[in-house]
Design a protein around this motif. Structure first.
Motif, mmCIF file in Angstrom:
data_model
loop_
_atom_site.group_PDB
_atom_site.id
_atom_site.type_symbol
_atom_site.label_atom_id
_atom_site.label_comp_id
_atom_site.label_asym_id
_atom_site.label_seq_id
_atom_site.Cartn_x
_atom_site.Cartn_y
_atom_site.Cartn_z
ATOM 1 N N ILE A 88 0.882 -1.182 -0.019
ATOM 2 C CA ILE A 88 -0.034 -0.049 -0.060
ATOM 3 C C ILE A 88 0.849 1.143 -0.036
ATOM 4 O O ILE A 88 0.329 2.472 -0.285
ATOM 5 C CB ILE A 88 -1.096 -0.061 1.076
ATOM 6 C CG1 ILE A 88 -0.203 0.123 2.560
ATOM 7 C CG2 ILE A 88 -1.775 -1.103 1.092
ATOM 8 C CD1 ILE A 88 -1.162 0.211 3.823
ATOM 9 N N GLY A 89 2.150 0.929 0.241
ATOM 10 C CA GLY A 89 3.146 2.044 0.399
ATOM 11 C C GLY A 89 4.132 2.597 -0.924
ATOM 12 O O GLY A 89 4.640 3.295 -0.920
ATOM 13 N N ALA A 90 4.196 1.164 -1.725
ATOM 14 C CA ALA A 90 5.098 0.992 -2.805
ATOM 15 C C ALA A 90 6.641 1.473 -2.205
ATOM 16 O O ALA A 90 7.136 2.189 -3.262
ATOM 17 C CB ALA A 90 4.428 2.228 -3.960
ATOM 18 N N ASP A 91 6.667 0.910 -1.169
ATOM 19 C CA ASP A 91 8.114 1.110 -0.748
ATOM 20 C C ASP A 91 9.109 0.070 -0.866
ATOM 21 O O ASP A 91 8.858 -0.949 -0.469
ATOM 22 C CB ASP A 91 8.047 1.663 0.697
ATOM 23 C CG ASP A 91 9.474 1.995 1.560
ATOM 24 O OD1 ASP A 91 9.995 3.028 0.745
ATOM 25 O OD2 ASP A 91 9.994 1.271 2.241
ATOM 26 N N THR A 92 10.174 0.382 -1.658
ATOM 27 C CA THR A 92 10.892 -0.877 -2.062
ATOM 28 C C THR A 92 11.946 -1.368 -0.870
ATOM 29 O O THR A 92 12.075 -2.737 -0.648
ATOM 30 C CB THR A 92 11.849 -0.351 -3.055
ATOM 31 O OG1 THR A 92 12.818 0.781 -2.840
ATOM 32 C CG2 THR A 92 11.138 -0.059 -4.230
ATOM 33 N N SER A 93 12.058 -0.361 -0.116
ATOM 34 C CA SER A 93 13.052 -0.868 1.496
ATOM 35 C C SER A 93 12.075 -1.780 1.975
ATOM 36 O O SER A 93 12.668 -2.715 2.773
ATOM 37 C CB SER A 93 13.392 0.396 2.007
ATOM 38 O OG SER A 93 12.541 1.085 2.582
ATOM 39 N N SER A 94 10.916 -1.460 2.019
ATOM 40 C CA SER A 94 9.856 -2.386 2.904
ATOM 41 C C SER A 94 9.783 -3.822 2.277
ATOM 42 O O SER A 94 9.757 -4.818 2.837
ATOM 43 C CB SER A 94 8.714 -1.876 2.963
ATOM 44 O OG SER A 94 8.551 -0.484 3.986
#
Length: 352
Positions: free
Chosen positions: A104-110
């Protein structure tokens, strides 16, 4: 309740996050006293750390603020050391926390944190048992157990990793799910929260439990719905049985923590976990009767247990030990926020 009521409730839940953050500082919140509002917290996150990071991802998804995204990312990165813990609740930690940062956040580190967590969790798969056992990290003892709490997170996390190229994890996820249905789901849909296993994977005690732990049934509804979302078939049938059992025994109200024990504290977290599971069953079966039931549960929670400042009261952390029996719980707040975000259309993916 109309959409306006859900919007107001969601906004209150999202405003709650900075307040809680100010109280716990650099520690993860667990549960808060209903009178003083003081939080019991933990340095490493215990089994609930993913819900704190995930709650921030929900806020970031709704507000779109870089500051909220940065806060969510910071808490997600702090989950990484939990990959080494011997507990199946890593499925919760890395699915509700890190994986939602990517979904839902499109965060690659996550995404990297989530996949590392999935790899570590898969390493605990026991081929003799056909599943990932509960583990020893929280004092469960060396004897293997199967437990329902982390079923949804574990299956969903492993399937995400399989889709990302860890193809062998798909078979592990399916075996883990199959074995939990065999061991924990009764023919009437009642969920056995956990079972002690012999080395060959057979249960030590096959008798029915004398009392029904409400949150165990709730985790079962959610877990089976998550399996149904992945594979359909017998998982959908089992999920519907578990959902019907809940509605027959509890209805649309908030249950007591142990069903059939009048006078016991209620558990709002069990109610909102069930609502999330019923919304997934509605999606899987294309039957909005499940969605209608989920909304009725949410209405009851909001109408009687949520105050204007976003405090979700009356969660029961651990009844047997008398710990946090009428408290604000971080995972209860996560699930209510997640369900409201979906019902209001602020988040399109089911973040559970």
């Amino acid at each position: 309740m109309n959409d306006h009521g859900y919007d107001n409730a969601l906004e209150a839940m999202l405003r709650r996050l900075p307040i809680v953050a100010g109280q716990v500082g650099d520690r993860f919140p667990l549960y808060a006293d209903p009178v003083s509002g003081d939080w019991v917290s933990t340095r490493r996150g215990s089994w609930t750390g993913g819900f704190w990071a995930g709650w921030w991802w929900l806020r970031a998804a709704v507000t779109g603020l870089p500051s909220d995204q940065a806060m969510a990312r910071e808490w997600t990165c702090r989950l990484a050391p939990r990959a080494a813990d011997d507990t199946v609740t890593r499925g919760m930690t890395f699915w509700y926390g890190a994986a939602q940062g990517y979904r839902i956040g499109a965060d690659t580190s996550s995404r990297r944190v989530a996949l590392d967590g999935a790899d570590a969790l898969a390493g605990a798969f026991d081929g003799r048992l056909g599943l990932i056992p509960v583990g020893e990290a929280f004092g469960a003892g060396p004897a293997p157990k199967a437990g329902v709490d982390a079923l949804a997170g574990t299956v969903s996390l492993l399937r995400m990793a399989a889709d990302a190229g860890r193809y062998h994890l798909d078979g592990l996820a399916r075996s883990h799910a199959d074995r939990h249905v065999q061991l924990l789901v009764g023919g009437d849909g009642r969920i056995r929260p956990e079972v002690l296993l012999r080395p060959d994977g057979t249960p030590v005690d096959e008798s029915s439990p004398s009392a029904a732990w409400a949150r165990g049934q709730a985790w079962g509804v959610l877990g089976l719905a998550a399996c149904a979302r992945q594979w359909g078939g017998n998982f959908t049938e089992a999920g519907c049985r578990a959902g019907r059992w809940w509605l027959e025994q509890v209805g649309h109200t908030v249950p007591v923590a142990v069903l059939g024990r009048p006078g016991a504290p209620v558990d709002t977290s069990a109610a909102v976990i069930t609502a999330a599971g019923l919304l997934t069953l509605s999606e899987v079966t294309a039957d909005d009767g499940w969605g209608t039931a989920a909304r009725a549960i949410v209405d009851s929670v909001i109408g009687h247990h949520l105050n204007d400042t976003g405090v979700l009261r009356d969660g029961c952390y651990e009844l047997a030990g008398g710990v946090g029996t009428r408290h604000e719980l971080v995972w209860g707040s996560y699930f209510l926020t997640a369900v409201l975000a979906v019902l209001t259309g602020r988040v399109r993916e089911h973040p559970w």
